[in-house]
Every structure is written in structure tokens, then in C-alpha cells.
Design a protein around this motif. Sequence first.
Motif, PDB file in Angstrom:
ATOM      1  N   ASN A 305       0.830  -1.204   0.000  1.00 52.41           N
ATOM      2  CA  ASN A 305       0.000   0.000   0.000  1.00 52.41           C
ATOM      3  C   ASN A 305       0.865   1.254   0.000  1.00 52.41           C
ATOM      4  O   ASN A 305       0.521   2.257  -0.622  1.00 52.41           O
ATOM      5  CB  ASN A 305      -0.916  -0.003   1.230  1.00 52.41           C
ATOM      6  CG  ASN A 305      -1.816   1.214   1.291  1.00 52.41           C
ATOM      7  OD1 ASN A 305      -2.704   1.374   0.458  1.00 52.41           O
ATOM      8  ND2 ASN A 305      -1.601   2.084   2.279  1.00 52.41           N
ATOM      9  N   SER A 352      -6.580  -1.427   1.437  1.00 47.58           N
ATOM     10  CA  SER A 352      -6.540  -0.300   2.363  1.00 47.58           C
ATOM     11  C   SER A 352      -7.679   0.654   2.019  1.00 47.58           C
ATOM     12  O   SER A 352      -8.421   0.433   1.065  1.00 47.58           O
ATOM     13  CB  SER A 352      -5.192   0.415   2.272  1.00 47.58           C
ATOM     14  OG  SER A 352      -5.031   0.981   0.977  1.00 47.58           O
ATOM     15  N   VAL A 353      -7.756   1.686   2.784  1.00 46.52           N
ATOM     16  CA  VAL A 353      -8.822   2.671   2.517  1.00 46.52           C
ATOM     17  C   VAL A 353      -8.603   3.331   1.169  1.00 46.52           C
ATOM     18  O   VAL A 353      -9.552   3.540   0.395  1.00 46.52           O
ATOM     19  CB  VAL A 353      -8.857   3.730   3.645  1.00 46.52           C
ATOM     20  CG1 VAL A 353      -9.877   4.834   3.326  1.00 46.52           C
ATOM     21  CG2 VAL A 353      -9.188   3.082   4.973  1.00 46.52           C
ATOM     22  N   SER A 354      -7.343   3.617   0.821  1.00 42.71           N
ATOM     23  CA  SER A 354      -7.055   4.305  -0.437  1.00 42.71           C
ATOM     24  C   SER A 354      -7.035   3.366  -1.633  1.00 42.71           C
ATOM     25  O   SER A 354      -7.185   3.794  -2.776  1.00 42.71           O
ATOM     26  CB  SER A 354      -5.715   5.038  -0.333  1.00 42.71           C
ATOM     27  OG  SER A 354      -4.674   4.115  -0.045  1.00 42.71           O
ATOM     28  N   PRO A 356      -8.998   0.107  -2.756  1.00 45.79           N
ATOM     29  CA  PRO A 356     -10.022  -0.918  -2.529  1.00 45.79           C
ATOM     30  C   PRO A 356      -9.658  -2.221  -3.224  1.00 45.79           C
ATOM     31  O   PRO A 356      -8.902  -2.246  -4.197  1.00 45.79           O
ATOM     32  CB  PRO A 356     -11.288  -0.293  -3.129  1.00 45.79           C
ATOM     33  CG  PRO A 356     -10.791   0.678  -4.139  1.00 45.79           C
ATOM     34  CD  PRO A 356      -9.483   1.213  -3.615  1.00 45.79           C
ATOM     35  N   GLN A 376      -2.408   0.261   8.177  1.00 43.95           N
ATOM     36  CA  GLN A 376      -3.073   0.880   7.035  1.00 43.95           C
ATOM     37  C   GLN A 376      -4.093  -0.050   6.381  1.00 43.95           C
ATOM     38  O   GLN A 376      -4.748   0.335   5.411  1.00 43.95           O
ATOM     39  CB  GLN A 376      -2.024   1.303   5.995  1.00 43.95           C
ATOM     40  CG  GLN A 376      -0.991   2.275   6.525  1.00 43.95           C
ATOM     41  CD  GLN A 376       0.142   2.500   5.535  1.00 43.95           C
ATOM     42  OE1 GLN A 376       0.032   2.183   4.364  1.00 43.95           O
ATOM     43  NE2 GLN A 376       1.244   3.074   6.029  1.00 43.95           N
ATOM     44  N   ASN A 378      -7.443  -2.103   5.528  1.00 43.48           N
ATOM     45  CA  ASN A 378      -8.890  -1.969   5.686  1.00 43.48           C
ATOM     46  C   ASN A 378      -9.387  -3.335   6.150  1.00 43.48           C
ATOM     47  O   ASN A 378      -9.594  -4.235   5.334  1.00 43.48           O
ATOM     48  CB  ASN A 378      -9.524  -1.550   4.364  1.00 43.48           C
ATOM     49  CG  ASN A 378     -11.012  -1.279   4.485  1.00 43.48           C
ATOM     50  OD1 ASN A 378     -11.681  -1.771   5.405  1.00 43.48           O
ATOM     51  ND2 ASN A 378     -11.543  -0.486   3.551  1.00 43.48           N
ATOM     52  N   GLY A 395     -10.147  -0.906  14.963  1.00 44.34           N
ATOM     53  CA  GLY A 395      -9.090  -0.123  14.339  1.00 44.34           C
ATOM     54  C   GLY A 395      -7.850   0.032  15.172  1.00 44.34           C
ATOM     55  O   GLY A 395      -6.831   0.538  14.691  1.00 44.34           O
TER      56      GLY A 395
END
Length: 690
Positions: A305, A352-354, A356, A376, A378, A395
Motif C-alpha cells: 500500500n 486499504s482505505v485508499s 479498494p 493501514q 482496511n 481499528g
Amino acid sequence: MLQLSGVSFLWLLFSLLLGAGYAFALYNRRSSISTAARAWLFTFRFLTAAVICFLLFAPFVKQTERITEKPLIIFAQDNSASLNVSKPLNFNLAAYSAKVKALQSRFASAYEVRSFTLGSQLRPGSSFHFNETTTDINSFFRFINDRFANRNIGAVILASDGIYNRGGNPQYEARALKAPVFTIALGDTIPRKDLLVANINYNSIVWSGNDFQAEVSIEAHQSLGMRSRLTVSDKDGQVFGKEIEIRSNEYQVTVPVTLHAGKAGIHRFTVALSPLQGELSIENNKEDFFVEVLEGKVKVFILANSPHPDIAALKQAIESNKNYEVSSGLASGAEAGGMKDADLLILHQLPSVSVPMQSLIRKMRGKPVLFITGAQSNIPALSQSQHLLEITSAGSMLEATAGVNSDFHTFVIPDGLAKQLSALGPLVSPSGSYRIKSPASIFLYQQLGSILSDRPLLLFSNTSEQKVGVLAGEGIWRWRLNEFRLRGNHNATDALLAKSVQYLSEKDDKRKFRVYTARNAFDENDHVLLNAELYNDANELINTPDVSVVLSGNGNRKFPFQFSRTSNAYALDAGSLPSGEYSFGAVTQLGERKYKAEGKFIVSKERVELRQTIANHQLLNVLAKQSGGEMVMPDGIDDLYERVSKNELVKTISYENRTFEEMIDMKWIFVMIIVLLSTEWLVRKRSGEL
């Protein structure tokens, strides 16, 4: 001899009195039998009754047997090829063989003689061919010590050049022999002009498309100032050449040779030296070696990531195994295109969030994947992206050290790994609850302080669709640093990652019928071993139907065999085969389905007997002197009988064998009782009484 104790003597007196009383009661009364006849009848009945009564006590009789054992003369003839190559001038092997057989016949007239031939194996008899490819003298003395331990060994006669190339030094095993060793020193101790390929060092497995190096060791004897040419060839012709200048009479040189690995398969390379004029043997100027070329290295792609020290640590650990090629990239950059050609994907903190997971699923479909979680990651998307592990987390992260699962059997865990990993510090793992969604093999658990939890840290799953692994923690780089600080190496960390990568990247064999050799290359004296496996539709290993195989090679010769059944599979020992390249085709039938399997292997020619041709008479002299024997040259064979006979250790042994036998088991006593009773009956009948 009858052994009588005090009790036995009393029983004998009782038996005699009982027999006399019984006979007196029977024949004392008046009858028509004459007095002389009645005296005989009295005697017969007295003896019969006394003997039967005495036998009831089961007395023992000592028997002494004197046994004479002649000395055993053991003769062993070296039957190796070195004797045929390195012969002294005017030495005739045929005439020598005739002398040896005459000597054996002379010994057989006065002693017991056992004859053997030495080579790769010890064989009974005296059939001399001088073509054995190896020599193991040590096994000969070990055989004597084991097989004839309780025999009267008069002498051991060993005819050899003293060269051995298998087994240990024979003088240590010969020390345990309690008999003199007489040696016949064959071969030539004078160095003669000879050029040979002494050894070849090479990797037996290389990767397609790569260059690899072999080292050729060359020896030259009595050839100062001469020149030769070294060549290396494959099936397409010469691939290497170099001029060799011989700079001394005992010259040795090692030549590095760089070769190229072509297509996958087993490749033969031939190393050859051009012969010198008048050299002893040109057979040792050539040597073959075989290399198995595999398809390219296993490609591992690490997709991260973001930049992280774990990436470098993973690459260094995996690349410590030369069979793996590692590349890496960032999910947000163009480097993600490397996923397409990878054999194994490692996703670091992805999804990760950034980034998918939807953008990655298509590229990773069907490929084995190792997910590594981190701060980092998700976590909900990670749980949905694979069928193995679901993590419910708020989290937050926590530190957890590694605890090895003692019930893990998916692959072999190196000894001491559990203790080593626990000392390397913690990884950073997601906190929360963990649920395993499908059948899994848990390698590591999370250890929180001193408590080993049931939450997995590293686990694997292998379904019909995809192999998946999850490492629920980041910080591999810390493990490598701590291990180097503690032990000066990265062995434990590298072993952990190497085993995991090997398991995930290894392709499963889906064939129902598999046939494979124990190894791809055999020596000429080795037994060629093959194994076969047959699976039914339930993927169960069975061995109900017959399996046959045909080995082909060596001038289109075919060798048909039938596999033997083991507990649930098949095995075949095809024995020793001539040198050459072989292929095999095996067939079987399960129900209406026919199965076929094919493969290849090679049998290398043994040339070790041609690498040393100078006789080792010093060894033969040591063997003789340390045992009280003598060493003679071939022209002294005619005197060997007198030398052996006069040795004070060669003696006939005489000993007594004492045994104790119950009198009741002696057949002659039974016959005597029958004769006495029969005679008494006949006399009574002739006298008119029964």
C-alpha cells in the motif's frame, strides 16, 4: 557316560531290587519250565523291570564328541578394472588367473577354502573378469568378521593392487581379524604417462535461460611439456574449448567452464581431453555429467500500500533461496502490473482505505496470495477479500509475539524455530475478535505477554480454487534486526518466510496417476527405483489394479516390469542398468479408465577405477605385517602355499563337544527292552507257558 548323583544311585538300587523282586515272584513257583530256562526268564524279566523303573527317574547320560576343524583359507581376488588398465610390463592376466586357480586347488586338498571376488560387491567364486567399476576392500574384511566370527580362520589371502575407492580404510577393519593376512601385490607402482578428467564440480539443478558454471579438475602424469585440448559438448555439439599445457610430470589444474541452460529437461554434457601419444589409457579422458534444467525461477511479487521496511526484509529473506525471484511495487503506481506474471502474490497492508480490493481481485484470481495486515489495512475489506480469516476490529493495534502451533503438520518446522521466534519480539497486529471461516492450518498463534491466545498470527488454507495465507501483523523487519543482534544471522526469520512462500507457491499435482523415479540420475551400480501412485475420484490413494512399465533406452532396448504393491501405492526395483539415457511409460486401468504416465532418467557410467592407476602396495604391506602375514609379488605365488602352511597361526583345532541326553530318549534302550520282552515271550511259549 552316565551321570549319577546320590539320589540317582539310590534310585538305581531301588530299581534293581524292584526288578529282582518282581522276577523272583514271577518265576519262583513250580512250573513245567526247566530250571535253566527259568533262570534265563528270571534274568530277562529282572533286567526289563529294572530298566523301565530306572528310566522313570529320567537320568542323564553325558556324551562327549571330539571334533577336528581344519583351518579355513579365505581367498579374495580384486576384480576391478584398474588391474586391466595398469599392468606391469610382461604381466599376463590369463597366466596369473591360471596360477591362482592352481593355488586354490592345492589349498583345497589340505584345508577348507572359500573364494571371493572384490569389486562394487563381494561375490562368491573365482570368476576373474577385471571389469568391476569400483573397489571396496573394507567391506570384505567386515564380511569376514561378521560371517566367520566363530570359525577357525587359518589365513586370508588378498590379491589386489591396493586401490580402493569405496568404503573406509581397510586396515582398521582388518585389525579385528584374528588371522594372518597374506597379500599378493598386483598392479604397477611406477607412474606412467596418463591424462585424465579427475573430477567435475557442478550444480545438478539449474534454471532455464541462466548461465551456470562447472569446474573440471584435470590431472596429468609423466607428461611434462605436452599439450591437450579440453572440450565440453552437448547434443548440439561443442559448447566450450580450451588448450591445456602440461607444466610438470605431476600436473593438476582446475578449469572453470561457463555453460548455458537451455530448455527444461535433463541435459547431458561430455567433458573430453584430446589423448596424448603413448598414454596409459584414453578411457579416463572423457567424463559425462547430467544437469536437470528447470523452468524459470518462481516469481514472487510484493504489492504494498505504501513504502515500508517490511518490503526490503521480505525481499532479502525470500531471495536467500536462489530458486525465487522477487519484485515489488506500490498499489498506487504503475508497478502493480507485475502481478500478471507472478507465481505468488504478497499483499502488504492491502486492501486499504485508499486502495479498494475490487481493483485487485481480477489480477489475483487463481494465484496464491499471502495477505500481511498492518495499521493501514482496511480490516473489513480484508475479511471479505479472502475465504480464510475474518477479523472484527475497532481499528486499534496491539503487540503480539509468535507462538508456534505444536499440532501444525502442513510442512516441516525446523528444529528450534519455536524458541527462536519467541525471542525476536512482537509484531503489530489488529486487536479484536478473530474467526476462521474455512478449514485452515494455523502455523503461529498470537502470544500476549506470557499467555498464548487462540488468535492466529499466521495461517494457511488450500482449497480447490486458491491457496491463501494471512500474516496478521507487520514488523518482519524488526525480527531480522533483532535476530542479527542476538545471533549474528537471519536464519529463523528466513526459514519462517521461506517455508511459507514454498508452501504457497508450490503447484499441486492434480494427476490421478503418477509415476516418478527416486532421483533423476543413478550411477551404473545403483538400483533404479521407481514409485507409482493411483488416486480414485474421491482422491484416495489405492493400489487395486496392476501397474506395468516399460523402460526404454540404450540402443532402443526395452525392459518390461510389473510394479509391486506397497501398503497403498506401488514400488519397483529395476536393478542395475547399463549407462545411458532412459525413458519410461507406465500404464494402468481403473474401471473403464486407462491411465498413462511417462518420464525420463539417466544412468551415469562409473569411471572411478580409471582415475587412480598407480598401485598402493604400501597398504597391502601394512595389512600383511599388522596381522602376522606376508606380502608377495605375483611371481611368488608358487611359494605361497608353503608360506601359509608354515605360519604358526595356521593350525587345526580339536575340541570336545559335550552334551547331556536323557536315557529315556535313547532308541537303543527301547530296542533292548523290546528284545528282552520278545525273547522272554518266545522262551515261555516254547516251554508251553504263556
